[in-house]
Design a protein around this motif. Structure first.
Motif, PDB file in Angstrom:
ATOM      1  N   THR A   1      -6.425 -12.365   0.854  1.00  7.37           N
ATOM      2  CA  THR A   1      -7.817 -12.271  -0.611  1.00  7.37           C
ATOM      3  C   THR A   1      -8.595 -13.152  -0.826  1.00  7.37           C
ATOM      4  OG1 THR A   1      -5.557 -11.800  -1.412  1.00  7.37           O
ATOM      5  CG2 THR A   1      -6.897 -12.839  -2.670  1.00  7.37           C
ATOM      6  N   HIS A   2      -9.737 -12.597  -0.670  1.00  9.39           N
ATOM      7  CA  HIS A   2     -11.270 -13.350  -1.300  1.00  9.39           C
ATOM      8  C   HIS A   2     -11.713 -13.666  -2.309  1.00  9.39           C
ATOM      9  CE1 HIS A   2     -11.145 -12.562   3.506  1.00  9.39           C
ATOM     10  NE2 HIS A   2     -10.813 -11.238   3.656  1.00  9.39           N
ATOM     11  N   GLY A   3     -12.630 -14.368  -1.917  1.00  6.39           N
ATOM     12  CA  GLY A   3     -13.410 -14.407  -3.372  1.00  6.39           C
ATOM     13  C   GLY A   3     -14.478 -14.086  -3.701  1.00  6.39           C
TER      14      GLY A   3
ATOM     15  N   PRO B   1      -4.462   7.397  -0.523  1.00  6.72           N
ATOM     16  CA  PRO B   1      -5.514   8.577  -0.266  1.00  6.72           C
ATOM     17  C   PRO B   1      -6.383   7.652   0.281  1.00  6.72           C
ATOM     18  CG  PRO B   1      -5.511   7.533  -2.908  1.00  6.72           C
ATOM     19  CD  PRO B   1      -4.196   7.008  -1.829  1.00  6.72           C
ATOM     20  N   ALA B   2      -6.093   6.521   1.039  1.00  4.45           N
ATOM     21  CA  ALA B   2      -6.954   5.319   1.469  1.00  4.45           C
ATOM     22  C   ALA B   2      -6.863   4.318   2.590  1.00  4.45           C
ATOM     23  CB  ALA B   2      -8.132   4.269   0.564  1.00  4.45           C
ATOM     24  N   SER B   3      -8.180   3.877   2.916  1.00  5.66           N
ATOM     25  CA  SER B   3      -7.401   3.384   4.955  1.00  5.66           C
ATOM     26  C   SER B   3      -7.595   1.950   3.902  1.00  5.66           C
ATOM     27  CB  SER B   3      -8.670   3.843   5.423  1.00  5.66           C
ATOM     28  OG  SER B   3      -8.897   5.016   5.892  1.00  5.66           O
ATOM     29  N   VAL B   4      -7.843   1.525   3.426  1.00  3.64           N
ATOM     30  CA  VAL B   4      -7.610  -0.270   2.767  1.00  3.64           C
ATOM     31  C   VAL B   4      -7.325  -0.500   1.029  1.00  3.64           C
ATOM     32  CG1 VAL B   4      -8.326  -2.263   2.400  1.00  3.64           C
ATOM     33  CG2 VAL B   4      -9.883  -0.661   4.061  1.00  3.64           C
ATOM     34  N   CYS B   5      -6.256  -0.845   0.937  1.00  6.75           N
ATOM     35  CA  CYS B   5      -5.669  -1.372   0.240  1.00  6.75           C
ATOM     36  C   CYS B   5      -6.522  -2.722  -0.670  1.00  6.75           C
ATOM     37  CB  CYS B   5      -4.212  -1.670  -0.232  1.00  6.75           C
ATOM     38  SG  CYS B   5      -2.812  -0.143   0.945  1.00  6.75           S
ATOM     39  N   VAL B   6      -7.453  -2.110  -1.669  1.00  7.57           N
ATOM     40  CA  VAL B   6      -8.561  -3.000  -2.282  1.00  7.57           C
ATOM     41  C   VAL B   6      -7.726  -3.196  -3.850  1.00  7.57           C
ATOM     42  CG1 VAL B   6     -10.435  -3.160  -2.860  1.00  7.57           C
ATOM     43  CG2 VAL B   6     -10.135  -1.870  -1.232  1.00  7.57           C
ATOM     44  N   SER B   7      -6.489  -4.401  -4.206  1.00  4.59           N
ATOM     45  CA  SER B   7      -6.481  -4.964  -5.226  1.00  4.59           C
ATOM     46  C   SER B   7      -7.459  -6.605  -5.363  1.00  4.59           C
ATOM     47  CB  SER B   7      -5.004  -5.360  -4.681  1.00  4.59           C
ATOM     48  OG  SER B   7      -3.625  -4.271  -4.623  1.00  4.59           O
TER      49      SER B   7
ATOM     50  N   SER C   1      -7.676  -8.745  -2.865  1.00  3.17           N
ATOM     51  CA  SER C   1      -6.884  -9.065  -1.880  1.00  3.17           C
ATOM     52  C   SER C   1      -7.567  -7.732  -1.113  1.00  3.17           C
ATOM     53  CB  SER C   1      -5.677  -8.444  -2.169  1.00  3.17           C
ATOM     54  OG  SER C   1      -5.191  -9.507  -2.073  1.00  3.17           O
ATOM     55  N   LEU C   2      -7.633  -7.399   0.425  1.00  7.55           N
ATOM     56  CA  LEU C   2      -7.589  -6.417   1.123  1.00  7.55           C
ATOM     57  C   LEU C   2      -5.881  -6.329   2.201  1.00  7.55           C
ATOM     58  CD1 LEU C   2     -11.527  -6.959   2.495  1.00  7.55           C
ATOM     59  CD2 LEU C   2     -10.855  -5.853   0.048  1.00  7.55           C
ATOM     60  N   ASP C   3      -6.018  -5.285   2.390  1.00  7.29           N
ATOM     61  CA  ASP C   3      -3.895  -4.774   2.549  1.00  7.29           C
ATOM     62  C   ASP C   3      -4.998  -4.064   3.425  1.00  7.29           C
ATOM     63  OD1 ASP C   3      -1.538  -4.312   3.602  1.00  7.29           O
ATOM     64  OD2 ASP C   3      -0.699  -4.032   1.947  1.00  7.29           O
ATOM     65  N   ILE C   4      -4.290  -3.731   4.969  1.00  5.59           N
ATOM     66  CA  ILE C   4      -5.506  -3.142   6.171  1.00  5.59           C
ATOM     67  C   ILE C   4      -4.357  -2.622   7.180  1.00  5.59           C
ATOM     68  CG2 ILE C   4      -7.140  -2.334   7.721  1.00  5.59           C
ATOM     69  CD1 ILE C   4      -9.021  -4.843   6.184  1.00  5.59           C
ATOM     70  N   GLY C   5      -3.945  -1.539   7.348  1.00  4.50           N
ATOM     71  CA  GLY C   5      -3.274  -1.296   8.904  1.00  4.50           C
ATOM     72  C   GLY C   5      -3.694  -0.643   9.843  1.00  4.50           C
ATOM     73  N   LEU C   6      -3.939  -0.715  11.490  1.00  2.00           N
ATOM     74  CA  LEU C   6      -4.328   0.783  12.069  1.00  2.00           C
ATOM     75  C   LEU C   6      -3.250   0.358  12.806  1.00  2.00           C
ATOM     76  CD1 LEU C   6      -4.852  -0.937  14.552  1.00  2.00           C
ATOM     77  CD2 LEU C   6      -6.644  -1.819  12.883  1.00  2.00           C
ATOM     78  N   ILE C   7      -3.902   1.407  13.865  1.00  2.81           N
ATOM     79  CA  ILE C   7      -2.831   2.356  14.849  1.00  2.81           C
ATOM     80  C   ILE C   7      -3.523   2.235  16.347  1.00  2.81           C
ATOM     81  CG2 ILE C   7      -0.976   4.223  15.668  1.00  2.81           C
ATOM     82  CD1 ILE C   7      -1.014   5.424  12.272  1.00  2.81           C
ATOM     83  N   TYR C   8      -3.203   1.458  16.605  1.00  4.50           N
ATOM     84  CA  TYR C   8      -3.648   1.657  18.394  1.00  4.50           C
ATOM     85  C   TYR C   8      -2.275   2.087  19.761  1.00  4.50           C
ATOM     86  CZ  TYR C   8      -5.043  -0.109  22.374  1.00  4.50           C
ATOM     87  OH  TYR C   8      -6.105  -0.909  23.599  1.00  4.50           O
ATOM     88  N   LYS C   9      -3.451   3.067  20.454  1.00  2.00           N
ATOM     89  CA  LYS C   9      -2.270   4.053  20.983  1.00  2.00           C
ATOM     90  C   LYS C   9      -0.834   4.096  20.696  1.00  2.00           C
ATOM     91  CE  LYS C   9      -5.314   2.142  25.014  1.00  2.00           C
ATOM     92  NZ  LYS C   9      -5.071   1.863  26.569  1.00  2.00           N
ATOM     93  N   GLY C  10      -0.638   4.708  19.132  1.00  2.00           N
ATOM     94  CA  GLY C  10       0.504   4.428  18.620  1.00  2.00           C
ATOM     95  C   GLY C  10       1.162   3.588  18.015  1.00  2.00           C
ATOM     96  N   TYR C  11       0.985   2.387  18.290  1.00  4.22           N
ATOM     97  CA  TYR C  11       1.289   0.989  17.651  1.00  4.22           C
ATOM     98  C   TYR C  11       0.295   0.330  16.611  1.00  4.22           C
ATOM     99  CZ  TYR C  11       4.677   1.480  20.930  1.00  4.22           C
ATOM    100  OH  TYR C  11       6.325   1.386  21.602  1.00  4.22           O
TER     101      TYR C  11
END
Length: 257
Positions: free
Chosen positions: A111-113, A65-71, A94-104
């Motif tokens: 992981t941050h403190g 349901p979200a754009s960023v996996c926040v663990s 931990s921030l797990d992020i993916g994005l799509i730029y022009k189809g790729y």
């Protein structure tokens, strides 16, 4: 197994996607603070992704349901952002992020403190990051996939950490998840031979305690079974005829290398 070899045009698009994702990570890290909800982390993350003219890879992917996996803390991966879950001093997130730029796609995790964290937590974050770099020393054309996996595991296990086995890295390109799967643990099989033009998302998930994990009732959030801390570090990597290219390093990280 069908592993895609990217064309020169595809590689250029993936490099651009990676550069943007690195900026997203750096921008979002600057926003992190005690008291903010994980929902707010996701909201800001999505705004940053879209501000660069990109689309979040994860939003509605197989129902996520979200754009960023926040663990947070004992959450290994795929934590679902929540308005009630607020970051506290001493947490690791931990921030797990993916994005799509022009189809790729590009895919990366950090992981941050939050505020001052324990020495154990700080070491776990640094060693998880270093396990990635130990792995990609072997990410060269002509080597085998297991050379990466075994190096990650050997380094992490030398500190007594648990290396998660149920979740692995993956190929990436026009699809978020492509062949091959990339274990972070030692394997007997050598795996495929690496070739120039392959693009891989290599992502050690390392537990301070045992390797065992379980899924929460939301069917997404993965936690350590023993309640120990977990850290995650991921980059999108291009295999070349020489040294691998890391496509998602932040400017801050580049300046430290």
């Amino acid at each position: 197994m069908s592993v895609t070899i990217k064309s020169a045009r595809e590689i250029e698009l993936m490099k651009a996607a990676g550069e943007i994702l690195a900026k997203v990570h750096q921008n979002l890290e600057e926003e992190l603070r005690e008291g903010m909800s994980t929902w707010e982390v996701d909201r800001i993350g999505e705004e940053i992704i879209r501000s660069y003219g990109c689309v979040p890879s994860f939003k509605n992917y197989q129902g996520y349901p979200a754009s960023v996996c926040v663990s947070v803390n004992d959450e290994v991966v795929h934590g679902i952002p929540n308005k009630k879950h607020r970051l506290q001093e001493g947490d690791i997130v931990s921030l797990d992020i993916g994005l799509i730029y022009k189809g790729y796609h590009s895919d990366a995790a950090r992981t941050h403190g939050i505020g001052t964290i324990s020495e154990n937590a700080s070491r776990l974050i640094q060693r998880t990051r270093q396990s990635f770099f130990e792995g990609i020393k072997n990410a060269k054309s002509g080597n085998h996939l297991s050379d990466i996996s075994n190096a990650i595991a050997s380094y992490a296990e030398s500190f007594g950490y648990g290396v998660v086995r149920e979740l692995v890295g993956h190929g990436i390109g026009a699809n978020l998840h492509e062949e091959p799967e990339i274990p972070n643990f030692k394997t007997r099989r050598r795996g495929i031979k690496l070739r120039s033009g392959m693009t891989l998302a290599i992502e050690p998930m390392i537990n301070e305690g045992r390797l065992d994990v379980e899924w929460l009732d939301d069917d997404w959030t993965v936690v350590t079974q023993d309640g120990s801390l977990s850290a995650h570090y991921e980059n999108t990597v291009l295999i070349t005829d020489g040294e691998p290219e890391i496509l998602t390093l932040t400017e801050k990280e580049k300046s430290m290398m």
